[in-house]
Motif scaffolding. Structure first.
Motif, mmCIF file in Angstrom:
data_model
loop_
_atom_site.group_PDB
_atom_site.id
_atom_site.type_symbol
_atom_site.label_atom_id
_atom_site.label_comp_id
_atom_site.label_asym_id
_atom_site.label_seq_id
_atom_site.Cartn_x
_atom_site.Cartn_y
_atom_site.Cartn_z
ATOM 1 N N GLN A 169 -20.526 -4.498 -12.580
ATOM 2 C CA GLN A 169 -20.925 -3.900 -11.305
ATOM 3 C C GLN A 169 -19.838 -3.985 -10.247
ATOM 4 O O GLN A 169 -19.679 -3.073 -9.426
ATOM 5 N N ALA B 219 -21.619 -5.341 -0.767
ATOM 6 C CA ALA B 219 -22.636 -4.819 -1.679
ATOM 7 C C ALA B 219 -23.694 -5.880 -1.981
ATOM 8 O O ALA B 219 -24.901 -5.585 -2.034
ATOM 9 N N LEU B 220 -23.275 -7.107 -2.182
ATOM 10 C CA LEU B 220 -24.222 -8.189 -2.464
ATOM 11 C C LEU B 220 -25.134 -8.446 -1.266
ATOM 12 O O LEU B 220 -26.347 -8.654 -1.415
ATOM 13 N N SER C 231 -26.015 -6.275 0.901
ATOM 14 C CA SER C 231 -26.960 -5.158 0.978
ATOM 15 C C SER C 231 -28.090 -5.321 -0.023
ATOM 16 O O SER C 231 -29.166 -4.720 0.131
ATOM 17 N N GLN C 232 -27.848 -6.104 -1.072
ATOM 18 C CA GLN C 232 -28.894 -6.402 -2.055
ATOM 19 C C GLN C 232 -29.703 -7.640 -1.666
ATOM 20 O O GLN C 232 -30.590 -8.080 -2.398
ATOM 21 N N GLY C 233 -29.366 -8.255 -0.508
ATOM 22 C CA GLY C 233 -30.057 -9.445 -0.054
ATOM 23 C C GLY C 233 -29.550 -10.725 -0.671
ATOM 24 O O GLY C 233 -30.249 -11.737 -0.698
ATOM 25 N N THR C 234 -28.281 -10.682 -1.172
ATOM 26 C CA THR C 234 -27.709 -11.855 -1.847
ATOM 27 C C THR C 234 -26.450 -12.300 -1.125
ATOM 28 O O THR C 234 -25.562 -11.482 -0.843
#
Length: 273
Positions: free
Chosen positions: A34, A46-47, A49-52
């Motif tokens: 990814q 990006a992480l 934005s994924q909540g991580t």
């Protein structure tokens, strides 16, 4: 007394330091499918934005550096190595090189000065001042220069960079019809048309260059005087300080003998010098 100095003591483990297990986990994520082609900053965003949230961007860079994984991570196109253009001229009108330079206009903007240079002699064999830069004008300019110099186009090579006018369909068709070999600079290489660039620099830093912007008609009057100076009075370093016109007309051979006789005569009169 046990001989252990502060310099030799093991560095204490900071309580906020990420554990080895977590470090390995983060590294595997960054190198996973990814995020393989993302920069650490891109992966971090990006992480999030994924909540991580795994760690800071700086820590990501540090982990990659420790594992010798700092490199270009994006999938980028690789261009094949372009062959260096090599043209050899042993006489005038065998290889020409041409380019377009900008002349500052009085009311803003620029005019276009088309110039063709003979590679062997460095002589300007043709020029044209225009308000635009187009392939149609370039094709007309080449045809006019060939006719004006009485040159047999068969066997002539013309080199240029990769500007829009130089690679245009109009010019390519014109050169093909006259059986002229085309040569172009390598992509993204600015110094493959060095002789034309050098000639422009000589003009712009020479005594004939005006100290102000000029109108089209003023540039039209200036150009023949400037090229007369360049061809007939400028002693060119690249051709043993002969003028381009002397070499173009073949006069440099006799002038070379005149120079050598003068040196020989001085040697006979003053051998001690």
């Amino acid at each position: 007394g046990d001989g252990t100095s502060p310099m030799n003591a093991a560095r204490p483990f900071h309580p906020r330091r990420i554990s080895c297990v977590d470090r390995q986990h983060i590294f595997e994520i960054l190198c996973g499918e990814q995020f393989l082609d993302m920069t650490p900053r891109g992966a971090h965003a990006a992480l999030l934005s994924q909540g991580t949230y795994l760690c800071s961007v700086r820590t990501m860079y540090r982990l990659l550096a420790q594992n010798k994984a700092i490199r270009e991570r994006r999938r980028i196109a690789s261009h094949p190595q372009a062959e260096v253009p090599r043209l050899r001229a042993t006489r005038p009108n065998q290889v020409w090189t041409w380019d377009i330079t900008k002349l500052p206009a009085a009311l803003g903007g620029y005019y276009n000065l088309y110039v063709i240079l003979d590679l062997y002699s460095r002589c300007v064999v043709g020029w044209r001042l225009a308000r635009s830069e187009t392939g149609a004008l370039a094709a007309m300019f080449v045809r006019e220069t060939i006719l004006a110099n009485g040159v047999d186009p068969d066997g002539l090579s013309i080199h240029a960079d990769r500007g829009a006018a130089m690679t245009s369909r109009h010019l390519s068709q014109c050169l093909c019809e006259m059986n002229i070999t085309q040569s172009h600079s390598r992509p993204r290489t600015s110094n493959d048309n060095a002789y034309s660039e050098s000639q422009f620099k000589t003009l712009k830093y020479g005594p004939a260059w005006p100290d102000r912007r000029m109108t089209f008609n003023e540039w039209q009057d200036w150009s023949p005087l400037a090229f007369d100076w360049y061809n007939n009075r400028h002693h060119h370093e690249g051709i043993a300080y002969f003028t381009p016109s002397q070499v173009y007309r073949g006069e440099h051979l006799q002038l070379h003998r005149v120079r050598q006789r003068a040196l020989d005569q001085f040697w006979k009169q003053h051998p001690e010098r």
